[in-house]
Design a protein around this motif. Structure first.
Motif, PDB file in Angstrom:
ATOM      1  N   PHE A 152       0.873  -1.072   0.022  1.00  0.00           N
ATOM      2  CA  PHE A 152       0.000   0.044  -0.139  1.00  0.00           C
ATOM      3  C   PHE A 152       0.936   1.218   0.083  1.00  0.00           C
ATOM      4  O   PHE A 152       1.929   1.297   0.775  1.00  0.00           O
ATOM      5  N   GLU A 153       0.547   2.264  -0.729  1.00  0.00           N
ATOM      6  CA  GLU A 153       1.261   3.615  -0.627  1.00  0.00           C
ATOM      7  C   GLU A 153       0.366   4.651  -1.131  1.00  0.00           C
ATOM      8  O   GLU A 153      -0.446   4.665  -2.260  1.00  0.00           O
ATOM      9  N   ARG A 154      -0.205   5.590  -0.232  1.00  0.00           N
ATOM     10  CA  ARG A 154      -0.737   6.762  -0.375  1.00  0.00           C
ATOM     11  C   ARG A 154      -0.531   7.667  -1.361  1.00  0.00           C
ATOM     12  O   ARG A 154      -1.106   8.396  -2.042  1.00  0.00           O
ATOM     13  N   ARG A 155       0.790   7.842  -1.467  1.00  0.00           N
ATOM     14  CA  ARG A 155       1.383   8.883  -2.496  1.00  0.00           C
ATOM     15  C   ARG A 155       1.536   8.314  -3.560  1.00  0.00           C
ATOM     16  O   ARG A 155       2.341   7.509  -3.928  1.00  0.00           O
ATOM     17  N   GLU A 156       0.943   9.071  -4.769  1.00  0.00           N
ATOM     18  CA  GLU A 156       1.165   8.751  -6.066  1.00  0.00           C
ATOM     19  C   GLU A 156       2.500   8.831  -6.410  1.00  0.00           C
ATOM     20  O   GLU A 156       3.056   7.925  -7.142  1.00  0.00           O
ATOM     21  N   ASP A 157       3.548   9.687  -6.217  1.00  0.00           N
ATOM     22  CA  ASP A 157       4.677   9.825  -6.556  1.00  0.00           C
ATOM     23  C   ASP A 157       5.479   8.665  -6.138  1.00  0.00           C
ATOM     24  O   ASP A 157       6.597   8.319  -6.784  1.00  0.00           O
ATOM     25  N   HIS A 158       5.558   8.430  -4.706  1.00  0.00           N
ATOM     26  CA  HIS A 158       6.019   7.407  -4.077  1.00  0.00           C
ATOM     27  C   HIS A 158       5.851   6.078  -4.724  1.00  0.00           C
ATOM     28  O   HIS A 158       6.463   5.233  -4.971  1.00  0.00           O
ATOM     29  N   ALA A 159       4.597   5.836  -5.043  1.00  0.00           N
ATOM     30  CA  ALA A 159       4.135   4.640  -5.638  1.00  0.00           C
ATOM     31  C   ALA A 159       4.879   4.482  -7.007  1.00  0.00           C
ATOM     32  O   ALA A 159       5.182   3.439  -7.487  1.00  0.00           O
ATOM     33  N   ARG A 160       4.964   5.499  -7.824  1.00  0.00           N
ATOM     34  CA  ARG A 160       5.505   5.697  -8.968  1.00  0.00           C
ATOM     35  C   ARG A 160       6.962   5.092  -8.955  1.00  0.00           C
ATOM     36  O   ARG A 160       7.679   4.379 -10.048  1.00  0.00           O
ATOM     37  N   ILE A 161       7.652   5.953  -8.119  1.00  0.00           N
ATOM     38  CA  ILE A 161       9.038   5.486  -7.997  1.00  0.00           C
ATOM     39  C   ILE A 161       9.369   3.959  -7.562  1.00  0.00           C
ATOM     40  O   ILE A 161      10.034   3.368  -7.805  1.00  0.00           O
ATOM     41  N   ALA A 162       8.632   3.508  -6.650  1.00  0.00           N
ATOM     42  CA  ALA A 162       8.526   2.065  -6.161  1.00  0.00           C
ATOM     43  C   ALA A 162       8.277   1.276  -7.175  1.00  0.00           C
ATOM     44  O   ALA A 162       9.284   0.349  -7.341  1.00  0.00           O
ATOM     45  N   ARG A 163       7.187   1.357  -7.973  1.00  0.00           N
ATOM     46  CA  ARG A 163       7.070   0.617  -9.287  1.00  0.00           C
ATOM     47  C   ARG A 163       8.270   0.486 -10.076  1.00  0.00           C
ATOM     48  O   ARG A 163       8.599  -0.386 -10.619  1.00  0.00           O
ATOM     49  N   ARG A 164       8.775   1.904 -10.302  1.00  0.00           N
ATOM     50  CA  ARG A 164       9.958   1.904 -11.266  1.00  0.00           C
ATOM     51  C   ARG A 164      11.204   1.059 -10.882  1.00  0.00           C
ATOM     52  O   ARG A 164      11.977   0.384 -11.678  1.00  0.00           O
ATOM     53  N   ASN A 165      11.297   1.115  -9.302  1.00  0.00           N
ATOM     54  CA  ASN A 165      12.671   0.580  -9.123  1.00  0.00           C
ATOM     55  C   ASN A 165      12.410  -1.056  -8.952  1.00  0.00           C
ATOM     56  O   ASN A 165      13.426  -1.597  -9.119  1.00  0.00           O
ATOM     57  N   VAL A 166      11.181  -1.404  -8.445  1.00  0.00           N
ATOM     58  CA  VAL A 166      11.104  -2.901  -8.522  1.00  0.00           C
ATOM     59  C   VAL A 166      11.245  -3.365  -9.883  1.00  0.00           C
ATOM     60  O   VAL A 166      11.756  -4.450 -10.156  1.00  0.00           O
ATOM     61  N   THR A 167      10.594  -2.820 -10.901  1.00  0.00           N
ATOM     62  CA  THR A 167      10.631  -3.210 -12.222  1.00  0.00           C
ATOM     63  C   THR A 167      12.074  -3.256 -12.819  1.00  0.00           C
ATOM     64  O   THR A 167      12.402  -3.979 -13.474  1.00  0.00           O
ATOM     65  N   ARG A 168      12.742  -1.975 -12.605  1.00  0.00           N
ATOM     66  CA  ARG A 168      14.166  -2.238 -13.121  1.00  0.00           C
ATOM     67  C   ARG A 168      14.902  -3.085 -12.479  1.00  0.00           C
ATOM     68  O   ARG A 168      15.859  -3.883 -13.358  1.00  0.00           O
ATOM     69  N   PHE A 169      14.820  -3.408 -11.348  1.00  0.00           N
ATOM     70  CA  PHE A 169      15.886  -4.454 -10.664  1.00  0.00           C
ATOM     71  C   PHE A 169      15.371  -5.726 -11.251  1.00  0.00           C
ATOM     72  O   PHE A 169      16.299  -6.936 -11.266  1.00  0.00           O
ATOM     73  N   LEU A 170      14.163  -6.153 -11.064  1.00  0.00           N
ATOM     74  CA  LEU A 170      13.489  -7.399 -11.571  1.00  0.00           C
ATOM     75  C   LEU A 170      13.493  -7.701 -13.025  1.00  0.00           C
ATOM     76  O   LEU A 170      13.087  -8.938 -13.395  1.00  0.00           O
ATOM     77  N   GLY A 171      13.499  -6.712 -13.807  1.00  0.00           N
ATOM     78  CA  GLY A 171      13.268  -6.927 -15.368  1.00  0.00           C
ATOM     79  C   GLY A 171      11.853  -6.823 -15.650  1.00  0.00           C
ATOM     80  O   GLY A 171      11.392  -7.168 -16.663  1.00  0.00           O
ATOM     81  N   GLY A 172      11.010  -6.347 -14.431  1.00  0.00           N
ATOM     82  CA  GLY A 172       9.518  -6.217 -14.975  1.00  0.00           C
ATOM     83  C   GLY A 172       8.725  -6.502 -13.626  1.00  0.00           C
ATOM     84  O   GLY A 172       9.385  -6.891 -12.544  1.00  0.00           O
ATOM     85  N   ALA A 173       7.379  -6.002 -13.484  1.00  0.00           N
ATOM     86  CA  ALA A 173       6.716  -6.177 -12.433  1.00  0.00           C
ATOM     87  C   ALA A 173       6.305  -7.755 -12.135  1.00  0.00           C
ATOM     88  O   ALA A 173       5.758  -8.309 -13.050  1.00  0.00           O
TER      89      ALA A 173
END
Length: 323
Positions: A152-173
């Motif tokens: 869960f993440e309330r802030r849209e900007d934090h959610a966007r960065i979290a999604r980007r970092n997880v996707t970048r490290f793992l090669g996708g969501a």
């Protein structure tokens, strides 16, 4: 078919990252792969290899082509004749260098969170909030492909960065990760989980929802930086009546310099970052659960008052009743 709005969506503007290759795999580095470059002073740089690209730093220039198709650990020289070593990044390398929104949970605390919350393969873990995705990566690694992480993440900007970092490290969501942009207080009560991990300003506000989401035996862990937060959370957990084995720890890490006979602790260390408070979900005493243990706070009368009383307005603007 329309996409499920509850599932994470990869931003089409983000570059496609190849599936990551585990560090230590007997395979050469490839175009598009994320690597870490380490200079002779131990400084680390995250780089995405791109055919024809170049890496620039104070140490000089290195063509990406000289890093592609070589094995991990290869030392290459810059145009200033300085050597750098190229490796596939560990999760720690990535977390310490990735783009951040919120402050990250550092590796020393990630390790203790996984251990103290007993996060293991097959667990369903609810995380709030997602922050920059550092702890999310650790939880996903711990639960494995048979487990699930719901963030869960309330802030849209934090959610966007979290999604980007997880996707970048793992090669996708990953398929076993769901990122929900919203308040955990509103959504947690409708879920069932083995573990709940909280990184919130006011974790005590979620205690009732945590008790609903966890079955007896489940574990909640809260990451809180300050003593007042620990105090209030602990009192709320005990007062709820559905938690036992409430404990708080902190983790300190001190590095050592070892060079022949010169062996000494480093002058700087990673000391306090946060407290980890854990508790086990149990049935309420009325439902057959354990009795609440006698605590020193129980003999202290009214205990801590968390809400300050209102300040009375002055009756007069005069001092000592004089004009």
């Amino acid at each position: 078919m329309e996409p499920d709005p509850a599932l994470p969506v990869t931003d089409a503007s983000e570059p496609v990252v190849p599936a990551p290759i585990l560090p230590g795999t007997d395979a050469p580095l490839v175009d598009g792969e994320l690597v870490v470059l380490i200079d002779r002073r131990g400084r680390r740089y995250l780089v995405t290899l791109e055919a024809g690209g170049e890496w620039h730093s104070h140490a000089g220039l290195v063509p990406h082509d000289s890093l592609i198709d070589v094995v991990e650990g290869t030392a290459v020289r810059t145009n200033k004749n300085m050597e750098v070593v190229v490796l596939r990044p560990t999760r720690e390398d990535f977390v310490l260098k990735m783009k951040r929104g919120a402050q990250v949970v550092y590796p020393k605390d990630q390790a203790m969170i996984i251990a103290e919350a007993d996060v293991r393969p097959g667990c369903t873990v609810v995380e709030a909030g997602a922050g920059s995705g550092a702890l999310t990566l650790a939880l996903l690694a711990a639960v494995g492909p048979t487990g699930e992480v719901i963030s869960f993440e309330r802030r849209e900007d934090h959610a966007r960065i979290a999604r980007r970092n997880v996707t970048r490290f793992l090669g996708g969501a990953p398929d076993n990760w769901e990122l929900i942009e919203g308040d955990v207080v509103d959504g947690l009560g409708a879920l069932r989980a083995h573990r709940v991990v909280l990184d919130l300003l006011e974790p005590w506000a979620v205690v009732d929802a945590v008790a609903t989401a966890l079955a007896p035996g489940g574990i909640v862990l809260s990451y809180t930086p300050t003593v007042p937060q620990v105090m209030r959370l602990t009192e709320t957990l005990w007062a709820d009546g559905r938690f036992a084995d409430v404990r708080t720890t902190e983790t300190l890490v001190r590095g050592w310099d070892v060079d022949g006979l010169a062996v000494r602790p480093r002058h700087r260390m990673v000391a306090h970052t946060a407290f980890l408070t854990t508790a086990r979900r149990v049935p309420h005493r009325d439902e057959g659960g354990p009795p609440r243990p006698r605590r020193k706070a129980d003999a202290g009368g009214a205990g801590v008052t968390w809400t300050a009383p209102p300040v009375a307005a002055p009756e007069s603007d005069h001092v000592d009743g004089r004009d």
